[in-house]
Design an enzyme around this catalytic site. Structure first.
Site, PDB file in Angstrom:
ATOM      1  N   GLY A  81      41.346  29.994  64.028  1.00  0.00           N
ATOM      2  CA  GLY A  81      40.117  30.138  63.277  1.00  0.00           C
ATOM      3  C   GLY A  81      39.211  31.199  63.872  1.00  0.00           C
ATOM      4  O   GLY A  81      38.521  31.927  63.142  1.00  0.00           O
ATOM      5  N   THR A  82      39.181  31.282  65.194  1.00  0.00           N
ATOM      6  CA  THR A  82      38.371  32.307  65.850  1.00  0.00           C
ATOM      7  C   THR A  82      38.850  33.698  65.469  1.00  0.00           C
ATOM      8  O   THR A  82      38.042  34.594  65.179  1.00  0.00           O
ATOM      9  CB  THR A  82      38.417  32.129  67.379  1.00  0.00           C
ATOM     10  OG1 THR A  82      37.806  30.879  67.722  1.00  0.00           O
ATOM     11  CG2 THR A  82      37.693  33.252  68.093  1.00  0.00           C
ATOM     12  N   GLN A 124      34.360  23.384  59.730  1.00  0.00           N
ATOM     13  CA  GLN A 124      34.047  21.954  59.795  1.00  0.00           C
ATOM     14  C   GLN A 124      34.118  21.251  58.450  1.00  0.00           C
ATOM     15  O   GLN A 124      34.272  20.042  58.395  1.00  0.00           O
ATOM     16  CB  GLN A 124      32.649  21.762  60.396  1.00  0.00           C
ATOM     17  CG  GLN A 124      32.561  22.051  61.880  1.00  0.00           C
ATOM     18  CD  GLN A 124      33.389  21.103  62.724  1.00  0.00           C
ATOM     19  OE1 GLN A 124      33.721  19.998  62.314  1.00  0.00           O
ATOM     20  NE2 GLN A 124      33.736  21.538  63.923  1.00  0.00           N
ATOM     21  N   SER A 129      39.936  26.788  60.248  1.00  0.00           N
ATOM     22  CA  SER A 129      40.898  26.524  61.320  1.00  0.00           C
ATOM     23  C   SER A 129      41.600  25.197  61.072  1.00  0.00           C
ATOM     24  O   SER A 129      40.947  24.167  60.853  1.00  0.00           O
ATOM     25  CB  SER A 129      40.176  26.482  62.672  1.00  0.00           C
ATOM     26  OG  SER A 129      41.082  26.346  63.734  1.00  0.00           O
ATOM     27  N   ALA A 130      42.935  25.200  61.119  1.00  0.00           N
ATOM     28  CA  ALA A 130      43.716  24.036  60.715  1.00  0.00           C
ATOM     29  C   ALA A 130      43.499  22.816  61.600  1.00  0.00           C
ATOM     30  O   ALA A 130      43.525  21.676  61.111  1.00  0.00           O
ATOM     31  CB  ALA A 130      45.204  24.400  60.691  1.00  0.00           C
ATOM     32  N   HIS A 131      43.286  23.015  62.883  1.00  0.00           N
ATOM     33  CA  HIS A 131      43.185  21.839  63.764  1.00  0.00           C
ATOM     34  C   HIS A 131      41.901  21.051  63.527  1.00  0.00           C
ATOM     35  O   HIS A 131      41.747  19.932  64.012  1.00  0.00           O
ATOM     36  CB  HIS A 131      43.310  22.249  65.236  1.00  0.00           C
ATOM     37  CG  HIS A 131      42.111  22.944  65.788  1.00  0.00           C
ATOM     38  ND1 HIS A 131      41.181  22.307  66.564  1.00  0.00           N
ATOM     39  CD2 HIS A 131      41.694  24.227  65.689  1.00  0.00           C
ATOM     40  CE1 HIS A 131      40.241  23.163  66.925  1.00  0.00           C
ATOM     41  NE2 HIS A 131      40.529  24.332  66.408  1.00  0.00           N
ATOM     42  N   CYS A 170      22.590  20.541  79.823  1.00  0.00           N
ATOM     43  CA  CYS A 170      23.182  20.801  81.129  1.00  0.00           C
ATOM     44  C   CYS A 170      24.691  20.608  81.054  1.00  0.00           C
ATOM     45  O   CYS A 170      25.168  19.505  80.825  1.00  0.00           O
ATOM     46  CB  CYS A 170      22.614  19.853  82.179  1.00  0.00           C
ATOM     47  SG  CYS A 170      20.896  20.143  82.573  1.00  0.00           S
TER      48      CYS A 170
END
Length: 460
Positions: free
Chosen positions: A69-70, A177, A194-196, A320
């Protein structure tokens, strides 16, 4: 062990597993070859493309498969910017985009391009009018996610797409998403996913580019995937990704309604069970399976470790982290509390019993972490001195906020507390604490000892 982090990566769908195993036997050959094995592989690839395109809502020849996807996001942004370089160099993005979009935007700016970030409101959504106003002459591309990955807020994609169309600017939508829950509405120009994220295998992304969008793929030329995704296709994973996308879409309406009910239970019960908690994100326009809340006086990473020990896998946009010690850019853009942040994203099939056990365990875990950090009680008694200084220099979140909460009752109504802090998260968390506790945040001043002085006036 309940897995509550589907927004990071959803468990492999059973249909994906079946399709993956079957295509390992049938789809190993080169789909570009003309012999029997190649033709069989090509048929599998074409069928996967047609299924994915139907789910996306585009033509099969508008969609290519990418290694992630990236990569789809990066290729989409670079190709669209290059294709419209004669128009201008301005790139418009929302302030809460996924890091893949923001990293591409930073690279564009570093190369001499122009970048505009559209702010969001406290719910995490952009205003369509504000986005439209950012589409100045010379804008080559706009990017807007369909739904936020940290807080679940759905964006007004259809309205923004209409504004982009009126301005003659293509809109790239990061649908990672939301695509498993339904198609993206509106006249978008490019779409990445993105498939995952929907239960397919990792290592498969998709990029859709509408016909008529000026697009120039960057990098060395390649013959595969219309020249937009170089390299040999991972056909078994592609087939599994397309099969699982079709399967989750068939389940989406019923499962989405069921998970929305479980998330509503979490949204309603957590503030009742745990004091000093802020549930963030839009309560209505949101993904059905995701809820995020922030706990005062808690280190998010410690809270996640303790929940893991209790058997719950959740994630955090905490201010943090062990790697950066900087606030979540999404929570910072929203202006909400960043410390003690917990994101719960339920995978398909999550049971009511698992959610009920999470709600039973959470209050005790938060109380233990707060006690360990020396957090104050929920109420304070009136004090006397009109002004106090809290030295929290060199201390990381949530300690500066804890120290503030300990002494706010030692000043009378109208008195002030100056918190000296050099942790970047304090700039966000102290104002957020004031809003949650009904105190007045006066502002930030330079500190002669380094860092900043955050001034709080007691009003309650």
């Amino acid at each position: 062990m309940p897995y509550f982090d589907a927004a990071s990566s959803a468990p492999l769908h059973p249909v994906a597993r079946q399709a993956l195993l079957a295509s390992l036997d049938e789809g190993w050959a080169d789909p570009a070859r003309l012999y029997r094995e190649g033709r069989r592989a090509r048929m599998l690839l074409d069928a996967a493309r047609e299924a994915a395109a139907e789910a996306v809502g585009c033509r099969p020849d508008e969609l290519v498969f990418t290694p992630s996807g990236t990569r789809a996001v990066h290729s989409g942004i670079s190709g669209a910017l290059a294709g419209r370089r004669r128009v201008g160099t301005r790139l418009v993005v929302s302030a809460v985009e996924h890091s893949s979009v923001l990293h591409a935007a930073e690279a564009h700016a570093a190369a001499g391009g122009s970048l505009t970030e559209v702010p969001v409101g406290r719910s995490g959504a952009v205003e369509a009018a504000a986005f439209a106003a950012a589409l100045e002459p010379g804008t080559a591309l706009a990017c807007l996610q369909s739904a936020n990955h940290e807080v679940g807020t759905a964006q007004p994609v259809a309205e923004v797409a209409e504004a982009c169309g009126a301005a003659g600017v293509p809109l790239l939508v990061d649908a990672a998403q939301s695509l498993g829950w339904g198609p993206v509405e509106g006249a978008w120009s490019l779409l990445a996913a993105s498939a995952h994220k929907w239960g397919g295998p990792a290592g498969v992304g998709l990029l859709a580019v509408r016909k008529g969008v000026r697009f120039s793929p960057q990098g060395p030329a390649d013959e595969r995937e219309s020249g937009r995704a170089a390299g040999f296709e991972n056909l078994p994973a592609i087939v599994a990704a397309a099969a699982s996308l079709r399967a989750v879409r068939a389940e989406a309406e019923a499962e989405g309604a069921r998970l929305r009910g479980l998330v509503d239970r979490i949204r309603g019960r957590v503030p009742e069970l745990v004091p000093d908690v802020e549930v963030v994100g839009d309560p209505v326009r949101r993904l059905p399976h995701l809820v995020t809340f922030s706990c005062l006086y808690v280190d998010g990473e410690t809270l996640l470790h303790e929940l893991d020990r209790e058997g719950f896998s959740v994630s955090s946009g905490s201010s943090c982290t062990s790697s950066t010690l900087t606030p979540s850019h999404v929570l910072r853009a929203m202006g909400v509390l960043s410390e003690g942040n917990v994101r719960v994203s339920l995978p398909r099939g999550t049971s009511e019993e698992d959610v009920d056990r999470f709600l039973a365990v959470l209050p005790g875990v938060v109380a233990q972490v707060r006690e360990r950090l020396g957090a104050p009680e929920a109420t304070t008694e009136p004090g006397g001195s009109g002004s106090l200084v809290v030295d929290a220099l060199g201390k990381r979140c949530p300690i500066p906020v804890i120290e503030l909460a300990k002494v706010i009752g030692d000043v009378p109504v109208g008195g002030t507390v100056r918190v000296l802090a050099d942790d970047e998260a304090a700039r966000l968390d102290i104002p957020a604490w004031c809003e949650m506790r009904g105190q007045e945040y006066v502002g930030e001043e330079p500190s002669p000892r380094g860092g900043s002085a955050y001034v709080v006036r007691r009003v309650a």
